[in-house]
Design a protein around this motif. Sequence first.
Motif, mmCIF file in Angstrom:
data_model
loop_
_atom_site.group_PDB
_atom_site.id
_atom_site.type_symbol
_atom_site.label_atom_id
_atom_site.label_comp_id
_atom_site.label_asym_id
_atom_site.label_seq_id
_atom_site.Cartn_x
_atom_site.Cartn_y
_atom_site.Cartn_z
ATOM 1 N N CYS A 79 0.845 -1.190 0.000
ATOM 2 C CA CYS A 79 0.000 0.000 0.000
ATOM 3 C C CYS A 79 0.886 1.248 0.000
ATOM 4 O O CYS A 79 1.742 1.423 0.872
ATOM 5 C CB CYS A 79 -0.924 -0.012 1.215
ATOM 6 S SG CYS A 79 -2.102 1.367 1.214
ATOM 7 N N ARG A 102 -9.221 -2.492 2.664
ATOM 8 C CA ARG A 102 -9.341 -3.725 3.451
ATOM 9 C C ARG A 102 -10.064 -4.778 2.622
ATOM 10 O O ARG A 102 -10.591 -4.485 1.550
ATOM 11 C CB ARG A 102 -10.109 -3.455 4.740
ATOM 12 C CG ARG A 102 -11.532 -2.985 4.498
ATOM 13 C CD ARG A 102 -12.220 -2.523 5.782
ATOM 14 N NE ARG A 102 -13.533 -1.982 5.515
ATOM 15 C CZ ARG A 102 -14.654 -2.705 5.442
ATOM 16 N NH1 ARG A 102 -14.610 -4.009 5.648
ATOM 17 N NH2 ARG A 102 -15.802 -2.131 5.170
ATOM 18 N N ARG A 142 -11.640 -9.958 6.076
ATOM 19 C CA ARG A 142 -10.500 -9.914 6.993
ATOM 20 C C ARG A 142 -10.691 -8.806 8.030
ATOM 21 O O ARG A 142 -11.491 -7.912 7.871
ATOM 22 C CB ARG A 142 -9.192 -9.648 6.232
ATOM 23 C CG ARG A 142 -8.890 -10.619 5.109
ATOM 24 C CD ARG A 142 -8.537 -12.012 5.638
ATOM 25 N NE ARG A 142 -8.155 -12.883 4.549
ATOM 26 C CZ ARG A 142 -9.004 -13.614 3.816
ATOM 27 N NH1 ARG A 142 -10.289 -13.557 4.053
ATOM 28 N NH2 ARG A 142 -8.566 -14.396 2.851
ATOM 29 N N TRP A 195 -7.892 -6.904 9.175
ATOM 30 C CA TRP A 195 -6.851 -5.886 9.029
ATOM 31 C C TRP A 195 -7.214 -4.822 7.994
ATOM 32 O O TRP A 195 -8.063 -5.016 7.151
ATOM 33 C CB TRP A 195 -5.502 -6.526 8.712
ATOM 34 C CG TRP A 195 -5.485 -7.466 7.538
ATOM 35 C CD1 TRP A 195 -5.571 -8.825 7.584
ATOM 36 C CD2 TRP A 195 -5.395 -7.137 6.148
ATOM 37 N NE1 TRP A 195 -5.537 -9.352 6.311
ATOM 38 C CE2 TRP A 195 -5.418 -8.331 5.407
ATOM 39 C CE3 TRP A 195 -5.284 -5.936 5.450
ATOM 40 C CZ2 TRP A 195 -5.338 -8.357 4.021
ATOM 41 C CZ3 TRP A 195 -5.208 -5.972 4.058
ATOM 42 C CH2 TRP A 195 -5.232 -7.179 3.367
ATOM 43 N N ALA A 205 -5.120 -2.194 5.300
ATOM 44 C CA ALA A 205 -3.849 -1.819 4.681
ATOM 45 C C ALA A 205 -3.755 -0.297 4.642
ATOM 46 O O ALA A 205 -4.678 0.377 4.201
ATOM 47 C CB ALA A 205 -3.769 -2.388 3.270
ATOM 48 N N THR A 258 2.012 -0.876 4.363
ATOM 49 C CA THR A 258 1.567 -2.235 4.678
ATOM 50 C C THR A 258 1.903 -3.170 3.516
ATOM 51 O O THR A 258 1.571 -2.882 2.364
ATOM 52 C CB THR A 258 0.052 -2.283 4.929
ATOM 53 O OG1 THR A 258 -0.282 -1.389 5.990
ATOM 54 C CG2 THR A 258 -0.411 -3.683 5.293
ATOM 55 N N ILE A 310 1.154 -6.831 1.896
ATOM 56 C CA ILE A 310 0.066 -7.812 1.913
ATOM 57 C C ILE A 310 0.519 -9.057 1.180
ATOM 58 O O ILE A 310 1.110 -8.956 0.102
ATOM 59 C CB ILE A 310 -1.204 -7.255 1.217
ATOM 60 C CG1 ILE A 310 -1.722 -6.000 1.928
ATOM 61 C CG2 ILE A 310 -2.299 -8.300 1.150
ATOM 62 C CD1 ILE A 310 -1.205 -4.747 1.318
ATOM 63 N N GLU A 348 -1.122 -12.729 -0.206
ATOM 64 C CA GLU A 348 -2.335 -13.517 -0.422
ATOM 65 C C GLU A 348 -1.931 -14.869 -0.995
ATOM 66 O O GLU A 348 -1.324 -14.928 -2.057
ATOM 67 C CB GLU A 348 -3.265 -12.798 -1.403
ATOM 68 C CG GLU A 348 -3.654 -11.410 -0.974
ATOM 69 C CD GLU A 348 -4.353 -10.639 -2.078
ATOM 70 O OE1 GLU A 348 -4.770 -11.245 -3.086
ATOM 71 O OE2 GLU A 348 -4.475 -9.414 -1.936
ATOM 72 N N THR A 389 -2.082 1.023 -4.584
ATOM 73 C CA THR A 389 -1.317 -0.113 -4.078
ATOM 74 C C THR A 389 -0.573 -0.777 -5.226
ATOM 75 O O THR A 389 -1.132 -0.946 -6.310
ATOM 76 C CB THR A 389 -2.252 -1.128 -3.387
ATOM 77 O OG1 THR A 389 -2.885 -0.485 -2.277
ATOM 78 C CG2 THR A 389 -1.496 -2.350 -2.881
#
Length: 180
Positions: A93, A99, A103, A105, A107, A111, A113, A115, A134
Amino acid sequence: MNPVRQGTMLRAGEGKELLVAQDLGMRAIEEMGLPDQAIHSDELPWVPQGERVWFKPLRFDLTSGRWINLLKVEGSGKVNRHRHSGGQVMGYCIEGSWRYLEREWVARPGTLIYEPPGDIHTLVVDEESGGMITLFILEGTIQYLDDDDNLLYQDDVFSKLERYLNFCHQQGIEPLDLRY
């Protein structure tokens, strides 16, 4: 004796042979490998992907099925529920926040991430965020799903490349060759 690297010692005369082998190896890499690249994202267009959602492609690796792009959502918005099949996704991000509905959390800038392949989620940018950008590194196929997990459509490196080229053609933009 001259140490070449930790734990390796050469006998007299072997240093020259090693340097020749290294030089030949580097020449082979230069001749057969891909050249280095410096892609300036400000020279690339934002390609429409959905309502208030755009992507800016940075790389299409047709051999591995991997592609890299910036994803931008202006204001609030979402990327439909989808599954990543055939590979992992990494994201970073840069601006704003977002988000996944599935989930806990959120971002924010800075951040990272991850997956795993097969993950199903819905990317959402809330109104108070004002948008997001992002960087995503994707592999395999993104399968967009309805609420009953029926496949609506899918994207992969080839469909993303085609969308980028078509958009450039429609807008009269000379596309950069991002296949490296």
